[in-house]
Design an enzyme around this catalytic site. Sequence first.
Site, short mmCIF file in Angstrom:
data_model
loop_
_atom_site.label_atom_id
_atom_site.label_comp_id
_atom_site.label_asym_id
_atom_site.label_seq_id
_atom_site.Cartn_x
_atom_site.Cartn_y
_atom_site.Cartn_z
N SER A 1 0.83 -1.20 0.00
CA SER A 1 0.00 0.00 0.00
C SER A 1 0.87 1.27 0.00
O SER A 1 1.65 1.46 -0.93
CB SER A 1 -0.98 -0.07 1.17
OG SER A 1 -2.06 0.81 0.97
N1 LIG Z 1 -5.96 2.30 8.19
C1 LIG Z 1 -5.64 3.54 7.53
C2 LIG Z 1 -6.25 3.60 6.16
C3 LIG Z 1 -5.42 2.89 5.18
O1 LIG Z 1 -4.43 2.27 5.53
C4 LIG Z 1 -5.79 2.99 3.77
C5 LIG Z 1 -7.08 3.39 3.42
C6 LIG Z 1 -7.41 3.48 2.08
C7 LIG Z 1 -6.50 3.17 1.11
C8 LIG Z 1 -5.21 2.75 1.46
C9 LIG Z 1 -4.86 2.66 2.79
N2 LIG Z 1 -3.58 2.29 3.19
C10 LIG Z 1 -2.46 2.39 2.47
O2 LIG Z 1 -1.36 2.33 2.97
C11 LIG Z 1 -6.13 4.74 8.35
O3 LIG Z 1 -6.75 4.54 9.37
O4 LIG Z 1 -5.82 5.84 7.93
#
Ligand SMILES: N[C@@H](CC(=O)c1ccccc1NC=O)C(=O)O
Length: 297
Positions: free
Chosen positions: A140
């Site tokens: 991600s």
């Molecule tokens: N758990 C994260 C959200 C997250 O990790 C995320 C959400 C949408 C698309 C990609 C994500 N993460 C990428 O590293 C948060 O709470 O901000």
Amino acid sequence: MGNNSLTPRTELYLEGPDATGLNTVDIWTTGPDLASGGDERLWVIYIHGGAWRDPKVDSKSFAPAVEVLFNSSLKDSIAGFASINYRLSPYPSHTKDPSCPDDRSRNVHYPAHLVDVSRALLYLDDKYRINNRYIVAGHSAGACLAFELNNWYLPGAQLPQPACVLGISGIYDLEAFIEAHSEIPAYRTLIENAFPDKSVWEEASPNKSHLSENAKWQNARAIIVSHSDEDELVEKAQASYMLERARMAPSANEKIHFLPATGAHDEIWESGYILASLITKSIEILRSSPKDPISTC
Ligand SMILES: N[C@@H](CC(=O)c1ccccc1NC=O)C(=O)O
């Protein structure tokens, strides 16, 4: 080695006044720590995701995959595993662990995440001689970081060269990421939180950045992009953008690979098995790739 549960040791890759509690790397070694001459065993280095801000997604998110790989036949060809923590962007609205304004480890923006990952790689090279014998896998936001790696972020530094770069469920094009989810304002918030200066969005998007010319992935022997059709958070187009850019690299035909993944966005690392299988496949691809692409031209 039986089905044992492994405990990593946590090492500090930065000491002194600038160091924070997130300048650490978790290390699991499988045999003698230090490379002896001709040691061709690989290091597997992981960069976690969590949208550059989530305190609950950290170096420990690699532990389930390490456990699987440690108990697999690959174990003897791996010298060690490392999972890098890096300073995060603010998250004052986190319900369980909100960031405080005076916490230096949780109030940074681009490029601080990358500066830290670069410092960690230099530390690992100094201590374990990982140059040319490591695979860097990012998930991600971590995949974005893996494809951004570049000497440019730490002036004067020569980052160790990865043999293989593996991006999983990655975000590579910041603007397109926001566009693709324009009905959900939280996506824009996430990006603006880590990259408040909009003028760096292009530079920070490895599919578009002029910095990609000299990025570390360019000289890897295997460049692998992976995405799952079941991903509910990051759209598959992101993988396509990165692949399109990667195919412009020298000897791209032999080096660029798409690896389909399975599972939901976080299931990939939570389960351990999916991430471990992507790493296993990447090591197989690396082993079957030409040792020195230049000499084969
Ligand atoms: N758990 C994260 C959200 C997250 O990790 C995320 C959400 C949408 C698309 C990609 C994500 N993460 C990428 O590293 C948060 O709470 O901000």
